[in-house]
Design a protein around this motif. Structure first.
Motif, PDB file in Angstrom:
ATOM      1  N   MET A   1      32.774 -21.085 -37.661  1.00  0.00           N
ATOM      2  CA  MET A   1      31.497 -21.169 -36.947  1.00  0.00           C
ATOM      3  C   MET A   1      31.696 -21.521 -35.479  1.00  0.00           C
ATOM      4  SD  MET A   1      29.055 -20.237 -38.550  1.00  0.00           S
ATOM      5  CE  MET A   1      29.531 -19.340 -39.984  1.00  0.00           C
ATOM      6  N   ASN A   2      32.950 -21.753 -35.068  1.00  0.00           N
ATOM      7  CA  ASN A   2      33.088 -22.206 -33.685  1.00  0.00           C
ATOM      8  C   ASN A   2      33.081 -21.076 -32.663  1.00  0.00           C
ATOM      9  OD1 ASN A   2      35.627 -21.224 -33.867  1.00  0.00           O
ATOM     10  ND2 ASN A   2      36.682 -23.183 -33.704  1.00  0.00           N
ATOM     11  N   THR A   3      32.880 -19.840 -33.097  1.00  0.00           N
ATOM     12  CA  THR A   3      32.685 -18.785 -32.098  1.00  0.00           C
ATOM     13  C   THR A   3      31.234 -18.324 -32.087  1.00  0.00           C
ATOM     14  OG1 THR A   3      33.293 -16.955 -33.540  1.00  0.00           O
ATOM     15  CG2 THR A   3      35.086 -17.983 -32.288  1.00  0.00           C
ATOM     16  N   ILE A   4      30.353 -19.177 -32.617  1.00  0.00           N
ATOM     17  CA  ILE A   4      28.913 -18.893 -32.519  1.00  0.00           C
ATOM     18  C   ILE A   4      28.307 -19.902 -31.550  1.00  0.00           C
ATOM     19  CG2 ILE A   4      26.712 -18.831 -33.751  1.00  0.00           C
ATOM     20  CD1 ILE A   4      28.210 -17.974 -36.238  1.00  0.00           C
ATOM     21  N   ILE A   5      27.690 -19.387 -30.508  1.00  0.00           N
ATOM     22  CA  ILE A   5      27.068 -20.246 -29.498  1.00  0.00           C
ATOM     23  C   ILE A   5      25.558 -20.006 -29.545  1.00  0.00           C
ATOM     24  CG2 ILE A   5      26.914 -20.760 -27.020  1.00  0.00           C
ATOM     25  CD1 ILE A   5      29.790 -19.588 -26.777  1.00  0.00           C
ATOM     26  N   THR A   6      24.783 -21.069 -29.693  1.00  0.00           N
ATOM     27  CA  THR A   6      23.330 -20.895 -29.705  1.00  0.00           C
ATOM     28  C   THR A   6      22.727 -21.528 -28.457  1.00  0.00           C
ATOM     29  OG1 THR A   6      22.890 -22.936 -30.951  1.00  0.00           O
ATOM     30  CG2 THR A   6      23.257 -20.934 -32.240  1.00  0.00           C
ATOM     31  N   ILE A   7      21.747 -20.836 -27.894  1.00  0.00           N
ATOM     32  CA  ILE A   7      21.041 -21.357 -26.715  1.00  0.00           C
ATOM     33  C   ILE A   7      19.546 -21.234 -26.984  1.00  0.00           C
ATOM     34  CG2 ILE A   7      20.649 -21.109 -24.240  1.00  0.00           C
ATOM     35  CD1 ILE A   7      23.403 -19.952 -23.936  1.00  0.00           C
ATOM     36  N   ASP A   8      18.884 -22.368 -27.148  1.00  0.00           N
ATOM     37  CA  ASP A   8      17.441 -22.361 -27.371  1.00  0.00           C
ATOM     38  C   ASP A   8      16.718 -22.964 -26.175  1.00  0.00           C
ATOM     39  OD1 ASP A   8      17.279 -21.218 -30.003  1.00  0.00           O
ATOM     40  OD2 ASP A   8      18.217 -23.044 -30.764  1.00  0.00           O
ATOM     41  N   GLY A   9      15.402 -22.754 -26.165  1.00  0.00           N
ATOM     42  CA  GLY A   9      14.596 -23.334 -25.092  1.00  0.00           C
ATOM     43  C   GLY A   9      13.347 -22.504 -24.864  1.00  0.00           C
ATOM     44  N   PRO A  10      12.425 -23.039 -24.059  1.00  0.00           N
ATOM     45  CA  PRO A  10      11.162 -22.319 -23.807  1.00  0.00           C
ATOM     46  C   PRO A  10      11.367 -21.122 -22.888  1.00  0.00           C
ATOM     47  CG  PRO A  10      11.266 -24.296 -22.467  1.00  0.00           C
ATOM     48  CD  PRO A  10      12.488 -24.318 -23.341  1.00  0.00           C
ATOM     49  N   SER A  11      10.346 -20.258 -22.781  1.00  0.00           N
ATOM     50  CA  SER A  11      10.523 -19.064 -21.953  1.00  0.00           C
ATOM     51  C   SER A  11      10.608 -19.446 -20.470  1.00  0.00           C
ATOM     52  CB  SER A  11       9.387 -18.066 -22.178  1.00  0.00           C
ATOM     53  OG  SER A  11       8.172 -18.657 -21.850  1.00  0.00           O
ATOM     54  N   GLY A  12      11.489 -18.756 -19.769  1.00  0.00           N
ATOM     55  CA  GLY A  12      11.659 -19.011 -18.339  1.00  0.00           C
ATOM     56  C   GLY A  12      12.651 -20.120 -18.037  1.00  0.00           C
ATOM     57  N   ALA A  13      13.302 -20.679 -19.052  1.00  0.00           N
ATOM     58  CA  ALA A  13      14.263 -21.759 -18.810  1.00  0.00           C
ATOM     59  C   ALA A  13      15.600 -21.212 -18.323  1.00  0.00           C
ATOM     60  CB  ALA A  13      14.467 -22.584 -20.077  1.00  0.00           C
TER      61      ALA A  13
END
Ligand code: DC
Length: 216
Positions: A1-13
């Motif tokens: 799983m260490n080659t999966i990068i997740t980036i979350d956040g609101p729109s326009g961030a």
């Protein structure tokens, strides 16, 4: 799983810009998960379907075929890449993304793509629901006015009728819906690295992320 990068956040961030660049730098696949919700919204509009009619939505999901390749998004043979970026589709995608059947359908697709590894996923629930087990999770944020200004800059060329005030109001409405919905609301968790991008350049954000990656 260490080659999966997740980036979350609101729109326009800044998620899309950052995720795309990061993927390029690392030679990873970039998955814009919002584009999948936008694709469903486009199909709903195209078929003149009522987004509140769950039976009709189920039927539509059974027939939708979404393909992502070479920065293009194809829905049942039609290239919708630019058509999914209008304010109307932004609003409708936020609406359809609150429907559990839509999330369930797209969950499967996102897992399939992500499990191949070496991927940067960007969205609202990529680190909470899609890949909670990922070892590299980030949450990008900025104030609503700054995010509205960024979105407005992007929109101006494509939708000359858009105004800054309307864009900021649209962002606030979507924020509210995206973070209060029952199904997979936008959420920051303790295992995500939080980055406020308001006063940072793109390069500074990338440097922060690169500096904290745990990849073998
Ligand atoms: O990131 P975006 O603006 O392209 O996303 C469009 C909409 O899709 C957004 O209002 C919320 C929804 N979305 C979601 O619910 N989950 C995701 N992982 C990505 C987007």
């Amino acid at each position: 799983m260490n080659t999966i990068i997740t980036i979350d956040g609101p729109s326009g961030a800044g998620k899309s810009t950052i995720a795309k660049l990061l993927a390029q730098k690392l030679g990873y696949t970039y998955l814009d998960t919002g584009a999948l919700y936008r694709a469903v919204a486009w199909k709903v509009r195209h078929d003149n379907a009522d987004p509140d009619d769950s039976g009709r939505l189920q039927d539509l999901l059974g027939k939708i075929d979404i393909t992502l390749s070479e920065n293009k998004i194809i829905v049942n043979g039609t290239d919708v890449t630019s058509m999914i970026r209008t304010p109307e589709i932004s609003e409708l995608s936020s609406k359809v993304s609150a429907v559990p059947a839509v999330r369930k359908h797209l969950f499967k697709l996102q897992r399939e793509i992500g499990l191949k590894g070496r991927v940067v996923l960007e969205g609202r629930d990529t680190g909470t629901v899609i890949f909670p087990e990922a070892e590299n999770k980030f949450f990008l944020d900025a104030g609503p006015e700054e995010r509205g200004r960024r979105r407005y800059k992007e929109l101006k060329g494509k939708s000359p009728e858009a105004t800054l005030k309307e864009t900021i109001d649209g962002i606030k409405t979507r924020d509210e819906r995206d973070s209060t919905r029952q199904s997979a609301p936008l959420k920051r968790t303790d295992d995500m690295i939080y980055i406020d991008t308001s006063n940072l350049t793109i390069e500074q954000v990338i440097a922060k992320i690169m500096g904290s990656l745990k990849i073998a």
